[in-house]
Structure formats: C-alpha cells, structure tokens
Motif scaffolding. Structure first.
Motif, mmCIF file in Angstrom:
data_model
loop_
_atom_site.group_PDB
_atom_site.id
_atom_site.type_symbol
_atom_site.label_atom_id
_atom_site.label_comp_id
_atom_site.label_asym_id
_atom_site.label_seq_id
_atom_site.Cartn_x
_atom_site.Cartn_y
_atom_site.Cartn_z
ATOM 1 N N PHE A 36 -6.238 1.077 -5.443
ATOM 2 C CA PHE A 36 -5.824 -0.318 -5.302
ATOM 3 C C PHE A 36 -5.115 -0.537 -3.972
ATOM 4 O O PHE A 36 -5.249 -1.588 -3.339
ATOM 5 N N ALA A 37 -4.334 0.464 -3.519
ATOM 6 C CA ALA A 37 -3.685 0.369 -2.210
ATOM 7 C C ALA A 37 -4.722 0.278 -1.102
ATOM 8 O O ALA A 37 -4.573 -0.515 -0.156
ATOM 9 N N ALA A 38 -5.780 1.087 -1.179
ATOM 10 C CA ALA A 38 -6.836 1.024 -0.171
ATOM 11 C C ALA A 38 -7.497 -0.343 -0.150
ATOM 12 O O ALA A 38 -7.804 -0.897 0.917
ATOM 13 N N MET A 39 -7.707 -0.924 -1.320
ATOM 14 C CA MET A 39 -8.325 -2.241 -1.390
ATOM 15 C C MET A 39 -7.431 -3.316 -0.774
ATOM 16 O O MET A 39 -7.905 -4.212 -0.067
ATOM 17 N N ALA A 65 0.827 -1.205 0.000
ATOM 18 C CA ALA A 65 0.000 0.000 0.000
ATOM 19 C C ALA A 65 0.862 1.255 0.000
ATOM 20 O O ALA A 65 0.572 2.225 -0.718
ATOM 21 N N GLY A 66 1.934 1.251 0.802
ATOM 22 C CA GLY A 66 2.833 2.397 0.787
ATOM 23 C C GLY A 66 3.493 2.597 -0.562
ATOM 24 O O GLY A 66 3.654 3.729 -1.037
ATOM 25 N N PHE A 67 3.872 1.499 -1.198
ATOM 26 C CA PHE A 67 4.471 1.579 -2.526
ATOM 27 C C PHE A 67 3.492 2.165 -3.539
ATOM 28 O O PHE A 67 3.833 3.082 -4.302
ATOM 29 N N LEU A 68 2.260 1.660 -3.551
ATOM 30 C CA LEU A 68 1.288 2.128 -4.535
ATOM 31 C C LEU A 68 0.898 3.581 -4.290
ATOM 32 O O LEU A 68 0.732 4.354 -5.242
#
Length: 521
Positions: free
Chosen positions: A255-258, A77-80
């Motif tokens: 997408f990170a939130a998902m 998530a941090g990466f995205l």
C-alpha cells in the motif's frame, strides 16, 4: 527622440484606445496593476490585452498534487513501511520458538538476515534515485519489500527451514533503501529558500516513524492473538499466527508503494542536472549561509547547496564522522530490538500481546517527545546538542537495563519491573531527540546531486552495524547473560557521544583559528 507605442487595454469592461504614447508614459502605464499582460494579435497590427482573469486560472491537477500531497504521501509511505517492521517485533520470541532457537548467535541471525540483504539495497537504490528520480526508485523498493514479506509469510505457513526463511529475509532486505531515499526527497523539497523547512520535514519524518512504533507492536500483538490457523497442535497454530502477522506487514508495504506511485511528484531535477559546479571531496566547507541550487539563466551554471558540516570542515570527514556516530547507535539499537522482547518475556513474564502493548506505550512517549520537543530543541541548540543529549538518554537507559537484567531472579518483582520499564521509557525519550539530528547533519554537508549517495553510504554503514552486532552481542548474551548484553550496547552509545563531542570541538577550534585575526608583526 521618443519611441511610440500603441496600446489597447480594457478598463471597467470598456475599451479605451491610446494613440501614441511616449516612453515615460508607457512605462507608467505598465506599472499600473489594472493593465493585463498583452500579446500581439496575429490578425492586426495592434496589441490586444488578455482577459482580466486569464492569469488567475486554476492550477493543473499535477500542480495540486505536487503542492498538497507529495510530502504527506512520502510520510505515509514511511509510516506504512516501518509499520511492517514494528508489527513483527512482538513475535520475535515466537519466531525463535518456531525454529527451536536458543538465545545466542543463532537467535540473533533472525535480526541480522534482513540487514545482510540491506547491504546491497542501501548501496544501490539511493544512488540510483539520484539518477532515475526519487519517486520511481522509492515505489520500486517499497513494492519489492512487500513481495519479500509475502514470501516470508508463505514460507512460515509452509513450514520452511531456518535457512530458507533467512534467505527470504535477505532477499527482502535487498529492496531496502527507501528510508534514505525518502529523506533525500524531503531534503529536495525542504532545502530551498535557505533550508528553513528541512528540519521541519525531517522532524515530521521522525514523528511518522514513531507513530509506526505506536501502532505496529500493538497491532502485531492483536493480529497474533486474534488470527490463527486450524492446526491440530499448538505448533501449527503458532505458525499460522506468525504467517498472518508477516502477511499484514507485506500488505502495508504494498500500500505504501501504491501511495508513492499515485500521489508523489518528482522534485529532484536538480539532482540530475547540478553537475557544472561541483566541489571535490577534499574541498573545505566552512560554516556559512546557505547557497541555494538554482539554474542561472546566463549560462545555466549551478551552485552547490552546502551549508556546513557540524562534525567536519571537509565534506567526507564530516560525513564519515556522522556515519561513525550513527553506526554505533544502530549497533545498540539493533541489540535493543533483538533482545528486549525476550527480556520482557523472561523477567516480567510478558506474553506476545503484552510485549506489543509495552512497545506501544513506550512509542507514545517517543511520539510526544518527537512532536513537541525534538524540533524545538534542535532549532534552539543545534543538531549536535540534540544528537548528544539523545544518545546520552539512550546509553543511560541501556546501562540501566543491563543492571536490571543482572539482578537475581528472586528479588522483588516490582523493583525489577520498575527498573526495566523506566529504563525503556528513558531509551524512548532519547531516540526522537537523536533521530532527526543525523540526517540534518548529513544533508547540510552535501550538494543535492549527492544526497542519495551520501544517505546510502550512511545507511550501508548502519546496516553493517546491524548485521554484526546481534551476532556478537547475542553470543555475549549467551555466555554472560542479558546484563552484559545491554551494558555493551550502552557502551557503544557512550562511545558515539564521545566521537560527536570531540569532532565538534575540533571543528570549532579550527574555525576559530581560521576566523581569528593575525597577530601584529
């Protein structure tokens, strides 16, 4: 007088009954590993053993997710989320051209608008994560960032005004704060058992961020070049390209939130429960062993998870010192990302795709240092040494950039390019050395239930620096040129080095005086 115990147990699949055993015999029997945990049988007066494999049943689905995927999901998530930021870095000159902005304070407002919204988000969301749970708040902020980026993309496509676009950026910034929350979550996971995993998790977080700097700029440059609209003039096509780059960054944040909502398990119950034994802000914290936060069965008393504050002997003096160092670094870092693409474009004639490739090449250097050097260096020499060494490399790189930017235009292009690219590589060597040191120092200072609040405070100070510095240094750039701009940024970093070294010296002197034996009367 010995008590009698009736035992029934299974050996090699056969039932063996023992009538009356004395206490010593029963004790020896209980120590044998072949005996299974026994439970009373409600239909008889005896005791019936569990089946041999009943205690080795497979873990449930949430346990597997918690053990295997929570930390990777937070790193992903941090990466995205950071990927969305780095994808837009090559289009900064094009964005200024889209709004017909000259390099100066107005151009710097493009960089300052997002941190302006961050001031609210960084103060609100990390503190709420201490109360509502890291997972819920982290998912909410990532989703809000994605929706805000979609609004920016739509505004560029609809040819909104500069004021409308800046308002959309401020709104997107209001959902910032996922960085401090993710670091607090990793601290929740890594601080147990003496905190041996804390530095490792933070180094992984830094490596995932660096990976976003590798992929993001080149991906943003490629998206900008490949995708475009069917506008009749160049301006319309430029707007469509910028809009699509921002749209891709919005999809990455959503997408990170998902991924957080589906894969991350909450591990922060101690954050909401550890209230019984809390030190005051003025309580002294000396260097010493880790005290893990545990729920003691006799009364439910919680202890605080404080190791030491490397830059202070009190909680808030240590936090304030680290935040000061961090703010000075972020003032310089925001200057670098606000005006370095323009330097490449104006002095080296790099187009948008070349700017993205340059950022990616530098990020590969940074990722190498982060993956193979940073954690080992910090483990061997400590976070203060990693902080000062990294800041020294960053400051030297910025001063060299200032010198290169001040060279006359007619000078040998190869020499100018060598100085600019070499100084930028040195900058990217220093960033991963410095990066994990600040959260490591901060998280060593605070108990678990204050991690979100303290990381939020540090983020708010950094955000203020990111709001002010592009405006002030942008005006310096307009009046005195790019050379003065980067030299001022380098001076901020050297001041941060001085603060870190002086505070560490004061802490060590006070601790030495405290631990020294009293002289004889």
């Amino acid at each position: 007088m010995s008590t009698s115990v009736a035992l029934t147990f299974a050996v090699a699949g056969d039932s063996l009954s023992l009538g009356k055993l004395s206490s010593p015999t029963a004790a020896r029997a209980r120590r044998r590993s072949v005996f299974q945990l026994a439970t009373p049988n409600p239909q008889s007066d005896g005791i019936v053993a569990h089946p041999p494999d009943s205690r080795r049943s497979a873990p449930s689905r949430p346990q597997l997710f918690d053990r295997d995927l929570s930390v990777p999901a937070v790193l992903l998530a941090g990466f995205l989320n950071l990927l969305g930021f780095t994808m837009t870095s090559p289009i900064q000159p094009s964005l200024g051209k889209h709004f017909s902005l000259q390099i100066g304070a107005s151009f710097g407002s493009l960089t300052s608008a997002y941190p302006l919204g961050m001031m609210l988000g960084i103060l609100l969301w990390p503190s709420l994560s201490d109360l509502l749970g890291r997972k819920f708040v982290l998912s909410l902020t990532l989703a809000g960032s994605g929706l805000g980026l979609m609004l920016q993309s739509w505004g560029i496509r609809r040819c909104c005004t500069l004021e409308q676009f800046l308002a959309a950026r401020v709104l997107t910034g209001c959902f910032a704060g996922n960085g401090p929350i993710s670091k607090a979550y990793l601290a929740d996971r890594g601080s147990g058992g003496g905190g041996e995993h804390l530095s490792k998790y933070l180094a992984w977080k830094d490596a995932s961020s660096t990976l976003a700097f590798i992929v993001g700029p080149v991906l943003g440059g490629l998206v900008y070049q490949v995708f475009g609209g069917d506008g009749l003039d160049g301006a319309g096509d430029e707007s469509n390209r910028i809009s699509i780059v921002i749209l891709f960054s919005a999809i990455a944040s959503l997408f990170a939130a998902m991924s957080v909502a589906l894969l991350v398990q909450n591990k922060d119950g101690s954050d909401r429960l550890a209230r019984a034994s809390v030190p005051s802000a003025d309580e002294e914290i000396a260097d010493g062993p880790t005290v893990d936060t545990e729920n003691h069965e006799n009364g439910g008393v919680y202890e605080t998870d404080i190791v030491s504050c490397p830059l202070g002997t009190r909680l808030w003096t240590g936090v304030a010192s680290v935040a000061c160092v961090s703010a000075l670094y972020h003032a310089a870092d925001s200057t670098f990302f606000a005006f370095f693409p323009s330097l490449l474009h104006n002095r080296l004639n790099f187009d948008t795709r070349a700017v993205g490739m340059a950022f990616t090449s530098f990020a590969i250097v940074s990722f190498t240092v982060s993956a193979f050097v940073a954690s080992r260096f910090m483990k061997a020499f400590g976070p203060v040494a990693a902080c000062t060494m990294g800041l020294g490399a960053v400051g030297t790189g910025l001063f060299t950039l200032g010198y290169a930017a001040s060279l006359p235009i007619g000078i040998n292009m190869g020499m100018t390019a060598t100085l600019i690219l070499g100084a930028s590589a040195l900058y990217y060597v220093g960033v991963p050395l410095y990066g994990p040191s600040v959260p490591t120092m901060l998280l060593r200072c605070v108990p678990p239930h204050r991690r979100g609040a303290v990381m939020g405070f540090d983020g708010a100070v950094n955000t203020m620096a990111r709001i002010i510095s592009p405006l002030i240094i942008g005006e310096i750039h307009r009046v005195h040129g790019a050379g003065a701009c980067f030299r001022v940024a380098g001076s901020c970093v050297y001041v941060a080095v001085s603060v870190a070294l002086s505070r560490r010296w004061l802490v060590m002197r006070k601790l030495y005086r405290t631990s020294s034996p009293l002289p004889p009367p």
